[in-house]
Design an enzyme around this catalytic site. Structure first.
Site, PDB file in Angstrom:
ATOM      1  N   GLU A  26       0.855  -1.196   0.000  1.00  0.00           N
ATOM      2  CA  GLU A  26       0.000   0.000   0.000  1.00  0.00           C
ATOM      3  C   GLU A  26       0.888   1.241   0.000  1.00  0.00           C
ATOM      4  O   GLU A  26       2.013   1.212   0.525  1.00  0.00           O
ATOM      5  CB  GLU A  26      -0.873  -0.034   1.265  1.00  0.00           C
ATOM      6  CG  GLU A  26      -1.740   1.203   1.444  1.00  0.00           C
ATOM      7  CD  GLU A  26      -2.840   1.026   2.501  1.00  0.00           C
ATOM      8  OE1 GLU A  26      -2.930  -0.050   3.128  1.00  0.00           O
ATOM      9  OE2 GLU A  26      -3.612   1.990   2.687  1.00  0.00           O
ATOM     10  N   GLU A 172     -12.577  -2.058   2.185  1.00  0.00           N
ATOM     11  CA  GLU A 172     -13.201  -1.917   3.526  1.00  0.00           C
ATOM     12  C   GLU A 172     -14.271  -0.820   3.550  1.00  0.00           C
ATOM     13  O   GLU A 172     -14.230   0.088   4.390  1.00  0.00           O
ATOM     14  CB  GLU A 172     -12.125  -1.642   4.587  1.00  0.00           C
ATOM     15  CG  GLU A 172     -11.173  -2.803   4.748  1.00  0.00           C
ATOM     16  CD  GLU A 172     -10.263  -2.737   5.974  1.00  0.00           C
ATOM     17  OE1 GLU A 172     -10.105  -1.654   6.565  1.00  0.00           O
ATOM     18  OE2 GLU A 172      -9.707  -3.789   6.348  1.00  0.00           O
ATOM     19  N   TYR A 243      -6.854  -9.160  11.398  1.00  0.00           N
ATOM     20  CA  TYR A 243      -5.552  -8.967  12.053  1.00  0.00           C
ATOM     21  C   TYR A 243      -5.680  -9.425  13.489  1.00  0.00           C
ATOM     22  O   TYR A 243      -6.665  -9.116  14.146  1.00  0.00           O
ATOM     23  CB  TYR A 243      -5.165  -7.487  12.032  1.00  0.00           C
ATOM     24  CG  TYR A 243      -4.912  -6.947  10.641  1.00  0.00           C
ATOM     25  CD1 TYR A 243      -3.703  -7.166  10.000  1.00  0.00           C
ATOM     26  CD2 TYR A 243      -5.895  -6.216   9.975  1.00  0.00           C
ATOM     27  CE1 TYR A 243      -3.468  -6.660   8.719  1.00  0.00           C
ATOM     28  CE2 TYR A 243      -5.660  -5.714   8.689  1.00  0.00           C
ATOM     29  CZ  TYR A 243      -4.449  -5.941   8.076  1.00  0.00           C
ATOM     30  OH  TYR A 243      -4.222  -5.448   6.815  1.00  0.00           O
ATOM     31  N   GLU A 291      -6.487  -9.381   3.177  1.00  0.00           N
ATOM     32  CA  GLU A 291      -5.652  -8.789   4.228  1.00  0.00           C
ATOM     33  C   GLU A 291      -5.691  -9.713   5.429  1.00  0.00           C
ATOM     34  O   GLU A 291      -6.766  -9.936   6.000  1.00  0.00           O
ATOM     35  CB  GLU A 291      -6.156  -7.394   4.646  1.00  0.00           C
ATOM     36  CG  GLU A 291      -5.865  -6.302   3.644  1.00  0.00           C
ATOM     37  CD  GLU A 291      -6.200  -4.908   4.174  1.00  0.00           C
ATOM     38  OE1 GLU A 291      -6.029  -4.658   5.384  1.00  0.00           O
ATOM     39  OE2 GLU A 291      -6.636  -4.087   3.358  1.00  0.00           O
ATOM     40  N   GLN A 348       1.392  -6.639   5.349  1.00  0.00           N
ATOM     41  CA  GLN A 348       1.745  -6.333   3.970  1.00  0.00           C
ATOM     42  C   GLN A 348       3.102  -6.963   3.660  1.00  0.00           C
ATOM     43  O   GLN A 348       3.478  -7.887   4.369  1.00  0.00           O
ATOM     44  CB  GLN A 348       1.716  -4.823   3.780  1.00  0.00           C
ATOM     45  CG  GLN A 348       0.318  -4.232   4.108  1.00  0.00           C
ATOM     46  CD  GLN A 348       0.143  -2.778   3.696  1.00  0.00           C
ATOM     47  OE1 GLN A 348       0.952  -2.159   3.041  1.00  0.00           O
ATOM     48  NE2 GLN A 348      -0.976  -2.199   4.142  1.00  0.00           N
TER      49      GLN A 348
END
Ligand code: AHR
Length: 498
Positions: A26, A172, A243, A291, A348
């Site tokens: 990103e 998102e 996450y 992600e 990432q």
């Protein structure tokens, strides 16, 4: 303690789509500037790409990289990042409160992707923009010539189309933090119309609709259902993000979080299939877990970053040994769900919650989580075998019946290599694992790789980059058609048979 696993050559989950070993870059922190790109760095090539970093990425054999965001994409004008570099505007980057110089944009990123041998998964901005910007971008990227946007690309020095096959419809969009957040109805309609038009420009592409930004979102599941009701026939995948962190410093509970990930996947599959039933559709929507990672170490440091700086160190989690065990478990979870999870991105890749860290102007090194990612990406290609497992179980704060051994196995396409991936997440006990192999023919153990450390908080740093590295000291053997191995408490294991 003992554990038993049964594998049968004919009992399979699904072929592995190699794109489950994808990653993500990103425009955020030092992922691009100071990460993959640093002109003037001793290892930089003629484009400014750091070859020390590229080398580590090539070693990982990353098949696809999501770009340019993330939250960043929801405020991004892609036109800012193409054409003569000295004419590109500096913009306020609202998602992360920085200044974006636009020195790197679509064309440079595609050049980098080719250099490291990966494909691009491109996201379009559905926060501040919509159908028009998306159709222009895909025309710019994928049409050969003879139209305004394809000719513009040619005039920018890229005569061949980029042929980007996988596209994300925003990022998102349910999150209140997102630039241009939408309700499921608003997003579903916009995603449907954008998808239609993008496929009119290039019918060969595949599209990912945004699922919830996490299973903890209040609208989770209803969001997926509503979005799919609008988009079902126009998209191919729905996204999942997650996450984890060990904020409570409870290692046993932390390592059990793969069970949450597994439940999340199964809930999204159920929701996709509910909409399928409702629509009497023949089409199956698959999952893009685009992600996933550990993210919590850097949360406090990020609160202190000055606004409007260029490429500050943001989201720079320093990963420890237990994080590598959880990442290994998450990779096993993705593999176990390979029948529906066709893409996934470790978020990432460089500096920003990443397996690879760099120092501006200095060295690059591998974080602990690099290794399970490397092993699965390199050895976990082929077909996932159905794993029947009987292992000791325990309870943790949030989970019941946690299997001490979390494992899966992959047979390669030539049927001449089997790899077992296993985490022993028992806090104290080594466990003797017995893997019964049925119907496979002749094999030998060629390697038993182990990632272990007596300190779960051990990290790799610039000064000590080889503190947590795998060894080849595992003791797996093959006796009478069974693998026998002792799996050390808190260890990541890769048992390779040929
Ligand atoms: O990967 C970091 C951020 O996490 C991404 O920008 C966003 O999509 C998610 O919230």
């Amino acid at each position: 303690d003992n554990a038993k696993m049964i594998l049968n050559k004919d009992y399979v989950v699904a072929p592995v789509d190699k794109r489950i070993y994808g990653s993500f870059i990103e425009h955020l922190g030092r992922a691009v500037y100071g990460g993959i790109y640093e002109p003037g760095h001793p290892s930089a090539d003629k484009f400014g790409f750091r070859q020390d970093v590229s080398e580590m990425i090539r070693e990982l054999q990353v098949p696809i990289v999501r770009y340019p965001g993330g939250n960043f994409v929801s405020g991004y004008n892609w036109e800012d990042g193409v054409g003569p570099v000295d004419k590109r505007p500096r913009r306020t980057e609202l998602a992360w409160a920085t200044v974006e110089t636009n020195e790197i944009g679509t064309n440079e990123f595609v050049t980098w992707a080719k250099e490291v041998g990966t494909e691009v998964m491109m996201a379009v901005n559905l926060g501040t923009r919509g159908v028009d910007a998306a159709r222009n971008l895909i025309e710019y990227c994928n049409l050969t010539q003879g139209t305004y946007w394809s000719d513009l690309r040619k005039s920018h020095g890229y005569s061949q189309p980029h042929n980007i096959k996988t596209w994300c419809l925003g990022n998102e969009m349910d999150g209140p933090w997102q630039i241009g957040t939408k309700t499921a109805e608003e997003y579903g309609r916009l995603a449907c119309e954008t998808a239609k038009v993008m496929k009119m420009v290039d019918p060969t592409i595949e599209l990912v609709a945004c699922g919830s930004s996490g299973s903890g979102m209040p609208t989770f599941a209803q969001w997926e259902a509503t979005v799919l009701e609008h988009t079902y026939e126009h998209v191919d995948y729905i996204s999942l993000h997650t996450y984890y962190g060990n904020q409570d410093n409870d290692t046993a509970n932390y390592l059990a979080k793969t069970m949450d990930m597994d439940a999340f996947i199964k809930s999204v599959v159920a929701t996709c299939d509910y909409v399928k039933a409702k629509k009497r559709s023949k089409k199956k929507i698959n999952l893009s877990f685009d992600e996933w990672n550990v993210w919590f170490h850097s949360n406090e440091a990020d609160k202190k970053i000055d606004r409007w700086s260029i490429a500050p160190p943001q989201l720079e989690d320093i990963y420890n040994f237990e994080d590598a065990l959880l990442v290994g478990g998450m990779l096993i979870t993705l593999l176990k769900n390979a029948d529906r999870v066709k893409m996934a991105c470790l978020a990432q890749l460089v500096n920003v919650i990443a397996p690879i860290m760099t120092e501006n102007g200095g060295s690059a090194w591998k974080q602990t989580i690099y290794y399970p990612y490397l092993h699965t990406s390199v050895f976990g290609r082929g077909t996932v075998l159905n794993t029947i497992m009987k292992a000791p179980k325990f309870d943790t704060k949030d989970f019941t019946d946690v299997s001490a051994i979390d494992a899966t196995a992959v047979i390669n396409d030539n049927n001449d290599e089997i790899t077992v991936f296993a985490v022993n997440r028992h806090m104290e006990n080594n466990i003797s694992l017995d893997v019964e192999l049925n119907g496979f023919g002749q094999f030998e153990v060629i390697e038993h790789i182990v990632l272990e450390h007596n300190d779960v908080k051990a990290t790799n740093t610039k000064e000590n980059p080889n503190n947590v590295v795998p060894n080849n000291n595992g003791n797996a053997t093959l006796e009478d058609g069974s693998i026998k191995a002792s799996l050390k408490n808190l260890s990541w294991n890769v048992i390779r048979l040929k």
